[in-house]
Design a protein around this motif. Structure first.
Motif, short mmCIF file in Angstrom:
data_model
loop_
_atom_site.label_atom_id
_atom_site.label_comp_id
_atom_site.label_asym_id
_atom_site.label_seq_id
_atom_site.Cartn_x
_atom_site.Cartn_y
_atom_site.Cartn_z
N GLN A 84 5.26 -3.56 -5.86
CA GLN A 84 5.43 -3.24 -4.44
C GLN A 84 6.15 -1.89 -4.34
N SER A 85 5.67 -1.05 -3.46
CA SER A 85 6.29 0.27 -3.26
C SER A 85 7.27 0.22 -2.10
N SER A 86 8.43 0.83 -2.30
CA SER A 86 9.42 0.97 -1.23
C SER A 86 9.73 2.44 -1.04
N VAL A 87 10.06 2.80 0.18
CA VAL A 87 10.33 4.20 0.52
C VAL A 87 11.72 4.30 1.12
N THR A 88 12.49 5.31 0.67
CA THR A 88 13.82 5.56 1.22
C THR A 88 13.75 6.76 2.15
N CYS A 143 5.30 6.80 9.25
CA CYS A 143 3.86 6.55 9.41
C CYS A 143 3.13 6.90 8.11
N PHE A 144 2.25 6.00 7.68
CA PHE A 144 1.49 6.21 6.46
C PHE A 144 0.01 6.44 6.79
N VAL A 145 -0.60 7.38 6.09
CA VAL A 145 -2.04 7.59 6.14
C VAL A 145 -2.53 7.52 4.70
N ALA A 146 -3.25 6.44 4.39
CA ALA A 146 -3.69 6.20 3.01
C ALA A 146 -5.08 6.76 2.76
N GLN A 147 -5.28 7.34 1.58
CA GLN A 147 -6.60 7.80 1.17
C GLN A 147 -7.38 6.63 0.55
N ASP A 148 -8.69 6.77 0.56
CA ASP A 148 -9.52 5.75 -0.10
C ASP A 148 -9.22 5.74 -1.60
N VAL A 149 -9.20 4.56 -2.16
CA VAL A 149 -8.93 4.41 -3.59
C VAL A 149 -10.24 4.47 -4.37
N ASP A 150 -10.35 5.43 -5.27
CA ASP A 150 -11.56 5.60 -6.08
C ASP A 150 -11.36 4.92 -7.44
N THR A 151 -12.11 3.87 -7.68
CA THR A 151 -11.98 3.13 -8.94
C THR A 151 -13.17 3.38 -9.87
N SER A 152 -13.99 4.37 -9.54
CA SER A 152 -15.21 4.59 -10.31
C SER A 152 -14.94 4.99 -11.76
N ALA A 153 -13.78 5.61 -12.01
CA ALA A 153 -13.47 6.05 -13.37
C ALA A 153 -12.80 4.95 -14.20
N ALA A 204 -3.35 -3.52 -10.50
CA ALA A 204 -3.12 -2.95 -9.16
C ALA A 204 -3.29 -1.44 -9.23
N VAL A 205 -4.09 -0.90 -8.30
CA VAL A 205 -4.33 0.55 -8.24
C VAL A 205 -3.72 1.06 -6.93
N PRO A 206 -2.70 1.93 -6.99
CA PRO A 206 -2.05 2.40 -5.76
C PRO A 206 -2.93 3.39 -4.99
N ALA A 207 -2.68 3.48 -3.71
CA ALA A 207 -3.37 4.47 -2.88
C ALA A 207 -2.46 5.68 -2.69
N GLN A 208 -3.03 6.87 -2.77
CA GLN A 208 -2.28 8.07 -2.47
C GLN A 208 -2.14 8.18 -0.95
N ALA A 255 9.73 15.15 8.69
CA ALA A 255 9.49 15.37 7.26
C ALA A 255 8.17 14.72 6.88
N THR A 256 7.55 15.23 5.80
CA THR A 256 6.34 14.65 5.24
C THR A 256 6.48 14.57 3.73
N ALA A 257 5.72 13.68 3.12
CA ALA A 257 5.73 13.54 1.66
C ALA A 257 4.44 12.88 1.21
N GLN A 258 4.03 13.17 -0.03
CA GLN A 258 2.88 12.52 -0.65
C GLN A 258 3.39 11.53 -1.68
N MET A 259 2.84 10.33 -1.69
CA MET A 259 3.31 9.32 -2.64
C MET A 259 2.25 8.24 -2.82
N ALA A 260 2.41 7.53 -3.93
CA ALA A 260 1.51 6.41 -4.24
C ALA A 260 2.14 5.12 -3.71
N VAL A 261 1.32 4.32 -2.99
CA VAL A 261 1.81 3.07 -2.41
C VAL A 261 0.86 1.94 -2.83
N TYR A 262 1.41 0.95 -3.51
CA TYR A 262 0.58 -0.14 -4.03
C TYR A 262 0.03 -1.03 -2.90
#
Length: 285
Positions: A40-44, A222-232, A247-251, A264-271
């Motif tokens: 589980q991902s947590s954000v501070t 607020c989170f905006v998740a990208q599609d998770v690509d599992t093709s590889a 488990a594959v996290p979403a960017q 503020a903004t940030a990029q991170m992986a969230v399970y």
């Protein structure tokens, strides 16, 4: 030889998956040790707020008459958000808190030269006279009209003393300000079903307030998740006998908002916004 190649392939697969943040889930045995994993991902979120508490001067009502410039007669509190950050790392330091106290007035003001009783207006006039006297002395020292034997460190010390005495008198007219810079931290653990989280509120002139205080503007993550690509990834099929759940996290783009303003903004992986997949494991034989 086959066993060595299988071991090398297995190690490479583990390293590759780890680099992508892909982790095994559920109950499994690893090296004879039973493990359970449910990532589980947590954000501070950190918000730094500055609060200024202004106290009017004792002689504020005489500033216009004695100094020619008006002074504020009302106490007030001003706040502002200095900075904000978002991180998926657990902080290792204590939250920031800095307090800047105004210089306390002396029991015997610098403008008093004897013990005669004075009215408040007379005291204000004496303080004003001291201000103008200090300014004349400063000009004389700087221009060399006085203190021809005062130079170097002595001159700097004299000027510093004059400044301190002038500021003490000015504070009696124009007041003092106590400043507090304080960091507020919040931990947000998102769920797969929700992308927006209101965890506090901010009110001008008050600062950070609870989420239930509707007088303040909402502070939301607020989170905006990208599609998770599992093709590889080596997705398992019915033919694979050796397989496991991962488990594959979403960017995600995480954005901190106060009202409609971005802090503020940030990029991170969230399970929680990612995928659970079944991957084929290399055979150990």
């Amino acid at each position: 030889m086959k066993h060595i190649f299988a071991l090398i392939f297995s190690l490479c697969a583990v390293v590759s998956l780890s680099a992508q943040g892909v982790v095994r889930t559920g109950l499994y045995n690893e090296g004879g040790v039973v493990k359970y994993s449910d990532p589980q991902s947590s954000v501070t979120v950190s918000v730094v707020v500055k609060t200024d508490y202004f106290t009017p001067g004792e002689y504020a009502r005489y500033a216009q008459k004695m100094l020619g410039v008006r002074a504020s007669l009302a106490a007030r509190v001003q706040t502002q958000i200095l900075s904000a950050t978002i991180t998926d790392k657990t902080p290792t330091t204590a939250p920031l808190k800095q307090v800047t106290e105004p210089v306390e007035p002396q029991e015997l003001p610098v403008y008093k030269s004897d013990n005669r009783a004075q009215s408040v207006e007379q005291q204000a006039a004496a303080a004003a006279d001291m201000i103008f006297a200090m300014r004349r002395h400063r000009k004389e020292l700087i221009t060399g009209d006085a203190g021809e034997n005062v130079f170097g460190a002595g001159l700097a010390s004299a000027l510093a003393q004059i400044d301190a005495m002038e500021q003490q008198c000015l504070a009696l007219f124009y007041g003092t300000t106590k400043s507090i810079v304080e960091e507020y931290r919040y931990t947000v653990t998102p769920t797969a079903e929700e992308q927006n989280y209101i965890f506090a509120r901010y009110r001008n002139g008050v600062g950070m307030v609870s989420v239930g205080d509707l007088s303040g503007e909402p502070i939301a993550l607020c989170f905006v998740a990208q599609d998770v690509d599992t093709s590889a990834l080596p997705l398992a099929t019915e033919k694979d006998k050796n397989k496991a759940q991962f488990a594959v996290p979403a960017q995600c783009k995480a954005e901190l908002m106060v009202g409609t303003e971005s802090l503020a903004t940030a990029q991170m992986a969230v399970y929680q916004y990612g995928k659970r997949v079944t991957l084929a494991l290399p055979s150990s034989k």
